[in-house]
Each structure stands twice: as C-alpha cells, then as structure tokens.
Write an enzyme that holds these catalytic residues in place. Sequence first.
Site, PDB file in Angstrom:
ATOM      1  CG  ASP A 117      -2.126   0.837   1.084  1.00  8.10           C
ATOM      2  OD1 ASP A 117      -2.100   1.695   0.213  1.00  8.10           O
ATOM      3  OD2 ASP A 117      -3.095   0.648   1.816  1.00  8.10           O
ATOM      4  CB  CYS A 172     -19.385  -7.053 -12.354  1.00 13.83           C
ATOM      5  SG  CYS A 172     -18.189  -6.642 -11.081  1.00 13.83           S
ATOM      6  CB  CYS A 175     -24.263  -7.122 -10.470  1.00 18.21           C
ATOM      7  SG  CYS A 175     -24.253  -6.518  -8.781  1.00 18.21           S
ATOM      8  CB  CYS A 178     -20.854  -1.653  -5.709  1.00 13.60           C
ATOM      9  SG  CYS A 178     -20.443  -1.848  -7.449  1.00 13.60           S
ATOM     10  CB  CYS A 182     -21.813   4.427  -3.660  1.00 11.93           C
ATOM     11  SG  CYS A 182     -20.676   5.723  -3.114  1.00 11.93           S
ATOM     12  CB  CYS A 198     -14.520   7.589  -1.684  1.00 14.77           C
ATOM     13  SG  CYS A 198     -14.427   6.019  -0.815  1.00 14.77           S
ATOM     14  CB  CYS A 225     -17.245   3.730   3.557  1.00 18.86           C
ATOM     15  SG  CYS A 225     -18.757   3.282   2.686  1.00 18.86           S
ATOM     16  CB  CYS A 228     -19.038  -0.248  -2.766  1.00 16.72           C
ATOM     17  SG  CYS A 228     -17.357   0.116  -2.268  1.00 16.72           S
ATOM     18  CB  CYS A 232     -20.009  -7.011  -3.499  1.00 18.96           C
ATOM     19  SG  CYS A 232     -19.352  -7.998  -4.858  1.00 18.96           S
TER      20      CYS A 232
HETATM   21  C1  B12 Z   1      -5.638   5.788  -3.156  1.00 17.07           C
HETATM   22  C2  B12 Z   1      -6.356   4.598  -2.557  1.00 17.07           C
HETATM   23  C3  B12 Z   1      -7.655   4.770  -2.104  1.00 17.07           C
HETATM   24  C4  B12 Z   1      -8.445   6.037  -2.401  1.00 17.07           C
HETATM   25  C5  B12 Z   1      -8.929   5.999  -3.866  1.00 17.07           C
HETATM   26  C6  B12 Z   1      -9.650   4.691  -4.231  1.00 17.07           C
HETATM   27  C7  B12 Z   1      -9.450   4.245  -5.681  1.00 17.07           C
HETATM   28  N1  B12 Z   1     -10.403   3.487  -6.175  1.00 17.07           N
HETATM   29  O1  B12 Z   1      -8.444   4.530  -6.327  1.00 17.07           O
HETATM   30  C8  B12 Z   1      -9.560   5.950  -1.310  1.00 17.07           C
HETATM   31  C9  B12 Z   1      -9.111   6.712  -0.065  1.00 17.07           C
HETATM   32  C10 B12 Z   1     -10.926   6.499  -1.734  1.00 17.07           C
HETATM   33  C11 B12 Z   1      -9.572   4.464  -1.018  1.00 17.07           C
HETATM   34  C12 B12 Z   1     -10.651   3.802  -0.480  1.00 17.07           C
HETATM   35  C13 B12 Z   1     -10.671   2.447  -0.209  1.00 17.07           C
HETATM   36  N2  B12 Z   1      -9.629   1.592  -0.279  1.00 17.07           N
HETATM   37 CO1  B12 Z   1      -7.905   2.079  -1.023  1.00 17.07          CO
HETATM   38  N3  B12 Z   1      -6.227   2.350  -1.816  1.00 17.07           N
HETATM   39  C14 B12 Z   1      -5.704   3.353  -2.434  1.00 17.07           C
HETATM   40  C15 B12 Z   1      -4.294   2.989  -2.942  1.00 17.07           C
HETATM   41  C16 B12 Z   1      -3.266   3.589  -1.975  1.00 17.07           C
HETATM   42  C17 B12 Z   1      -3.995   3.431  -4.372  1.00 17.07           C
HETATM   43  C18 B12 Z   1      -5.118   3.113  -5.377  1.00 17.07           C
HETATM   44  C19 B12 Z   1      -4.846   3.723  -6.721  1.00 17.07           C
HETATM   45  O2  B12 Z   1      -3.752   3.596  -7.248  1.00 17.07           O
HETATM   46  N4  B12 Z   1      -5.850   4.408  -7.301  1.00 17.07           N
HETATM   47  C20 B12 Z   1      -5.732   4.988  -8.596  1.00 17.07           C
HETATM   48  C21 B12 Z   1      -6.658   4.257  -9.533  1.00 17.07           C
HETATM   49  C22 B12 Z   1      -6.604   4.824 -10.964  1.00 17.07           C
HETATM   50  O3  B12 Z   1      -6.127   2.975  -9.549  1.00 17.07           O
HETATM   51  P1  B12 Z   1      -6.924   1.638  -9.233  1.00 17.07           P
HETATM   52  O4  B12 Z   1      -8.303   1.908  -8.830  1.00 17.07           O
HETATM   53  O5  B12 Z   1      -6.107   0.733  -8.390  1.00 17.07           O
HETATM   54  O6  B12 Z   1      -6.805   1.123 -10.696  1.00 17.07           O
HETATM   55  C23 B12 Z   1      -7.676   0.328 -11.328  1.00 17.07           C
HETATM   56  C24 B12 Z   1      -8.910   1.002 -11.878  1.00 17.07           C
HETATM   57  O7  B12 Z   1      -8.544   2.278 -12.316  1.00 17.07           O
HETATM   58  C25 B12 Z   1      -9.219   0.045 -12.967  1.00 17.07           C
HETATM   59  N5  B12 Z   1      -9.882   0.595 -14.146  1.00 17.07           N
HETATM   60  C26 B12 Z   1      -9.991   1.861 -14.585  1.00 17.07           C
HETATM   61  N6  B12 Z   1     -10.655   1.914 -15.696  1.00 17.07           N
HETATM   62  C27 B12 Z   1     -11.016   0.698 -15.984  1.00 17.07           C
HETATM   63  C28 B12 Z   1     -11.726   0.204 -17.043  1.00 17.07           C
HETATM   64  C29 B12 Z   1     -11.919  -1.165 -17.123  1.00 17.07           C
HETATM   65  C30 B12 Z   1     -12.686  -1.675 -18.272  1.00 17.07           C
HETATM   66  C31 B12 Z   1     -11.408  -2.041 -16.110  1.00 17.07           C
HETATM   67  C32 B12 Z   1     -11.625  -3.499 -16.161  1.00 17.07           C
HETATM   68  C33 B12 Z   1     -10.685  -1.509 -15.028  1.00 17.07           C
HETATM   69  C34 B12 Z   1     -10.522  -0.156 -15.004  1.00 17.07           C
HETATM   70  O8  B12 Z   1      -7.981  -0.534 -13.390  1.00 17.07           O
HETATM   71  C35 B12 Z   1      -6.949  -0.134 -12.545  1.00 17.07           C
HETATM   72  C36 B12 Z   1      -5.965  -1.236 -12.268  1.00 17.07           C
HETATM   73  O9  B12 Z   1      -6.428  -2.479 -12.405  1.00 17.07           O
HETATM   74  C37 B12 Z   1      -4.343   1.421  -2.875  1.00 17.07           C
HETATM   75  C38 B12 Z   1      -3.008   0.749  -2.548  1.00 17.07           C
HETATM   76  C39 B12 Z   1      -2.115   0.681  -3.741  1.00 17.07           C
HETATM   77  N7  B12 Z   1      -0.884   1.068  -3.561  1.00 17.07           N
HETATM   78  O10 B12 Z   1      -2.524   0.259  -4.816  1.00 17.07           O
HETATM   79  C40 B12 Z   1      -5.405   1.160  -1.783  1.00 17.07           C
HETATM   80  C41 B12 Z   1      -6.348  -0.034  -1.979  1.00 17.07           C
HETATM   81  C42 B12 Z   1      -6.835   0.005  -3.396  1.00 17.07           C
HETATM   82  N8  B12 Z   1      -7.456   0.269  -1.088  1.00 17.07           N
HETATM   83  C43 B12 Z   1      -7.985  -0.771  -0.534  1.00 17.07           C
HETATM   84  C44 B12 Z   1      -9.132  -0.736   0.302  1.00 17.07           C
HETATM   85  C45 B12 Z   1      -9.412  -1.971   1.142  1.00 17.07           C
HETATM   86  C46 B12 Z   1      -9.959   0.398   0.327  1.00 17.07           C
HETATM   87  C47 B12 Z   1     -11.330   0.519   0.999  1.00 17.07           C
HETATM   88  C48 B12 Z   1     -12.203  -0.719   0.883  1.00 17.07           C
HETATM   89  C49 B12 Z   1     -11.106   0.903   2.485  1.00 17.07           C
HETATM   90  C50 B12 Z   1     -12.348   1.174   3.290  1.00 17.07           C
HETATM   91  N9  B12 Z   1     -13.098   0.162   3.703  1.00 17.07           N
HETATM   92  O11 B12 Z   1     -12.660   2.294   3.587  1.00 17.07           O
HETATM   93  C51 B12 Z   1     -11.935   1.724   0.220  1.00 17.07           C
HETATM   94  C52 B12 Z   1     -12.701   1.251  -1.034  1.00 17.07           C
HETATM   95  C53 B12 Z   1     -13.175   2.385  -1.912  1.00 17.07           C
HETATM   96  C54 B12 Z   1     -13.289   1.956  -3.370  1.00 17.07           C
HETATM   97  N10 B12 Z   1     -14.483   1.552  -3.791  1.00 17.07           N
HETATM   98  O12 B12 Z   1     -12.289   1.966  -4.087  1.00 17.07           O
HETATM   99  C55 B12 Z   1      -7.280  -2.049  -0.941  1.00 17.07           C
HETATM  100  C56 B12 Z   1      -8.133  -2.828  -1.954  1.00 17.07           C
HETATM  101  C57 B12 Z   1      -8.081  -4.335  -1.785  1.00 17.07           C
HETATM  102  C58 B12 Z   1      -8.883  -5.033  -2.857  1.00 17.07           C
HETATM  103  N11 B12 Z   1      -9.449  -6.185  -2.523  1.00 17.07           N
HETATM  104  O13 B12 Z   1      -9.002  -4.581  -3.964  1.00 17.07           O
HETATM  105  C59 B12 Z   1      -5.910  -1.477  -1.510  1.00 17.07           C
HETATM  106  C60 B12 Z   1      -5.323  -2.274  -2.654  1.00 17.07           C
HETATM  107  C61 B12 Z   1      -4.941  -1.407  -0.311  1.00 17.07           C
HETATM  108  C62 B12 Z   1      -4.286  -2.754  -0.034  1.00 17.07           C
HETATM  109  N12 B12 Z   1      -2.994  -2.842  -0.201  1.00 17.07           N
HETATM  110  O14 B12 Z   1      -4.921  -3.722   0.305  1.00 17.07           O
HETATM  111  N13 B12 Z   1      -8.401   3.872  -1.393  1.00 17.07           N
HETATM  112  S1  SF4 Z   2     -21.716  -5.268  -6.308  1.00 16.53           S
HETATM  113 FE1  SF4 Z   2     -19.953  -6.618  -6.731  1.00 16.53          FE
HETATM  114  S2  SF4 Z   2     -20.647  -7.920  -8.435  1.00 16.53           S
HETATM  115 FE2  SF4 Z   2     -22.055  -6.185  -8.319  1.00 16.53          FE
HETATM  116  S3  SF4 Z   2     -21.192  -4.698  -9.782  1.00 16.53           S
HETATM  117 FE3  SF4 Z   2     -20.406  -4.180  -7.755  1.00 16.53          FE
HETATM  118  S4  SF4 Z   2     -18.439  -5.208  -7.633  1.00 16.53           S
HETATM  119 FE4  SF4 Z   2     -19.564  -6.167  -9.330  1.00 16.53          FE
HETATM  120  S1  SF4 Z   3     -16.271   2.934   0.109  1.00 16.51           S
HETATM  121 FE1  SF4 Z   3     -18.336   3.760   0.499  1.00 16.51          FE
HETATM  122  S2  SF4 Z   3     -18.281   5.884  -0.248  1.00 16.51           S
HETATM  123 FE2  SF4 Z   3     -16.466   4.825  -1.092  1.00 16.51          FE
HETATM  124  S3  SF4 Z   3     -17.107   4.086  -3.110  1.00 16.51           S
HETATM  125 FE3  SF4 Z   3     -17.521   2.420  -1.666  1.00 16.51          FE
HETATM  126  S4  SF4 Z   3     -19.657   2.745  -0.990  1.00 16.51           S
HETATM  127 FE4  SF4 Z   3     -18.970   4.638  -1.966  1.00 16.51          FE
END
Ligand code: B12
Ligand code: SF4
Ligand code: SF4
Length: 296
Positions: A117, A172, A175, A178, A182, A198, A225, A228, A232
Amino acid sequence: MRLGFMQCGISRAGFLEEEAPRLEKWLNQNHHGKMAYMENHFDKRLDPRLLVEDAKSVISLTLNYFPEQGQTDPDAPKISKYAFGNDYHDVIKEKLFQLLEFIREQIGEVSGRAFVDSAPVLDRAWAKKSGIGWVGKNSNIISKKSGSFFFLAELIIDLELDQDTPFSTDHCGTCTKCIDACPTDAILSPYIIDAKKCISYLTIELKDEIPAHFSDKMDNWMFGCDVCQDVCPWNRFSVPHSEPQFQPKENLLQMKKEDWLDITEDVFKTIFKNSAVKRTKFKGLTRNIDFIKKTS
Ligand code: B12
Ligand code: SF4
Ligand code: SF4
C-alpha cells in the site's frame, strides 16, 4: 500458506500498458483530490523495474481481514472492518519479510522489496495480472473464492519465476449493486471512483473539514466505509480470517453510540494502539464523529 496469506499469484515485472492511460486520466480529472502522493512517481507506479533494480517478478499476495463479528450497537458510528485489529501495514510487512527470507533460504541470494500500500505500486493491477481476481465495478479486486475483503501486497524480486495466467474475465455481469448503494455516488461509472466523494477519503485521507454538503450522506461512518463491498454478492463467500493480529481491539465492538460521542484521547490511545485508525489521530476521528453526529 504458513504465514497466513490466502492467495498468491505471479506476474512478470514490466510496464503496465493498459493502466497507464487510466491512471493518467484519473489524475487529470483530479479524482485523487488532496492525496498529493498519488501524483508522485507516475513512472515508477507503472513500472516496478524503476522501483527495484533488475526486477523480474511480482509476487502478489492477499490477506483476509473479514471479521467474525461486527459492532454490537447498531447506532454506533461505524468503523470499517479492515481497521478492527492491528494496522495491516505492519502485520503484512512482517509477513513479507519472512517470505523473502524463506525464498532466500530455499534459492539463495535474491534481491527484492516488500510492498503493502504505502509505495507507488498499483496493487490491484498486479493482483489482476497475477490471476488473483478481477477489478469489480466498485474498483476492488474480487476473487471468485473469497470475495473482496482482503488486503493486497507484493514482493518484487529479481528472480525469474513462472507466471500465472492473468484474470481476464469479469464476473460483475449486469449487477450494479455497489454503484446503486454508494451513499455519496462516488462510483462515477463502473471501475471509476472519485476519491473526493468516497467516505473512506473523507474520513481518513482528508485533513481539512469535510465539505458540508456530505452531512446527510455519511451513512454514520466515522472511519472508512464498507458499503460497496457489503452489498456485493461475491462477498457471500467471505469467510472469517484467522489472523490473531486482526482480532478486534478489546471493547471496540462493544462501544455504544454514547461512548463514541464522549471518547477521550486516553480511550482513543488505548483502543487504537497499533491500529490503522491512528492515521486520523484523535483530532481526525473526533472531527468525523462530530460531523456525523449532526445527522445521526
Ligand atoms: C488511493 C487509494 C484509495 C483512495 C482511492 C480509491 C481508488 N479506487 O483509487 C480511497 C481513499 C478512496 C480508497 C478507499 C478504499 N480503499 Co484504497 N487504496 C488506495 C491505494 C493507496 C492506491 C489506489 C490507486 O492507485 N488508485 C488509482 C486508480 C486509478 O487505480 P486503481 O483503482 O487501483 O486502478 C484500477 C482502476 O482504475 C481500474 N480501471 C480503470 N478503468 C477501468 C476500465 C476497465 C474496463 C477495467 C476493467 C478496469 C478499469 O484498473 C486499474 C488497475 O487495475 C491502494 C493501494 C495501492 N498502492 O494500490 C489502496 C487499496 C486500493 N485500497 C484498498 C481498500 C481496502 C480500500 C477501501 C475498501 C477501504 C475502506 N473500507 O474504507 C476503500 C474502497 C473504496 C473503493 N471503492 O475503491 C485495498 C483494496 C483491496 C482489494 N481487494 O481490492 C488497496 C489495494 C490497499 C491494499 N494494499 O490492500 N483507497
Ligand atoms: S456489487 Fe460486486 S458484483 Fe455487483 S457490480 Fe459491484 S463489484 Fe460487481
Ligand atoms: S467505500 Fe463507500 S463511499 Fe467509497 S465508493 Fe464504496 S460505498 Fe462509496
């Protein structure tokens, strides 16, 4: 696995071609808000060979954090499941070091680094590439076997290993649970999260005041939070973890709404010793509690 990891997959270290335009667009649209660290090391984030000299393989690992029990008072401000026990960064780092040591004992001199992370690594992209799961519409990695309540981590090493097949299917389907559930509409479209909206960002990452227009949207979350992921369907397959260090802190789950409203710095320090919640500090957590108190 003896160290307690749930899944493991291997991919070849290289440039993340598919992710590069997605990350660039995400940053250009300012979806990262005030997480300035996301703007840094753009090139390294897309290529682990710039992070670890002579990197050849990325070993992706998952560690389950799904708890057996939740908070007992339904009106208590909510805390995300991942933060019930000790800080996962510390817990996982230690395990990764042990794994690297084990590899060295078995194979000989191997150079590498452990990541969980905190460094510029796209954890989810590597998890997908190494066959662990697909990127769900909520942007989390989902495994068919175990849902999404797990952390991701990597060892990036200079040893050539057999690669696993990347996860190329999306389960997915039609569905949208999520996206629909949200509370702040932070999932703009499938896979794209506006972090600024978020609740996880608002309660943990944002250091300023939470913007007032979120006051009726926080769904009583004071740290992180889970909405989402809770909705799922794939998380029906979550099974409780067996990691002693993720056991809930004493009294944490039993704290009632009033206990949280009256929390003192001493109680905070006791309850959240070695916990990821320390990231917000006492000031941050009470800011969150005060913010949601107005509407709950
Ligand atoms: C910044 C960050 C956040 C930010 C931004 C979230 C985000 N979605 O980017 C915030 C603070 C909001 C956050 C929240 C959470 N996070 Co966070 N976060 C990170 C962090 C540090 C970087 C993520 C990142 O690079 N984001 C930038 C975006 C562009 O990258 P990405 O979402 O990873 O990239 C994918 C998408 O963009 C996707 N994508 C984009 N376009 C498209 C199009 C298609 C067709 C497809 C298929 C995919 C796709 O592909 C990319 C790569 O595969 C990572 C750790 C890490 N170093 O990776 C943890 C991480 C992602 N977080 C994690 C967790 C657990 C959470 C939370 C659940 C925590 C909580 N309960 O509050 C929430 C979930 C929110 C959510 N729905 O994402 C875990 C996820 C584990 C998992 N099973 O996936 C990680 C991996 C930490 C870890 N090491 O375990 N997080
Ligand atoms: S709730 Fe789970 S299965 Fe449904 S769209 Fe979201 S990530 Fe996919
Ligand atoms: S963690 Fe909560 S606020 Fe963030 S995307 Fe998921 S449902 Fe929305």
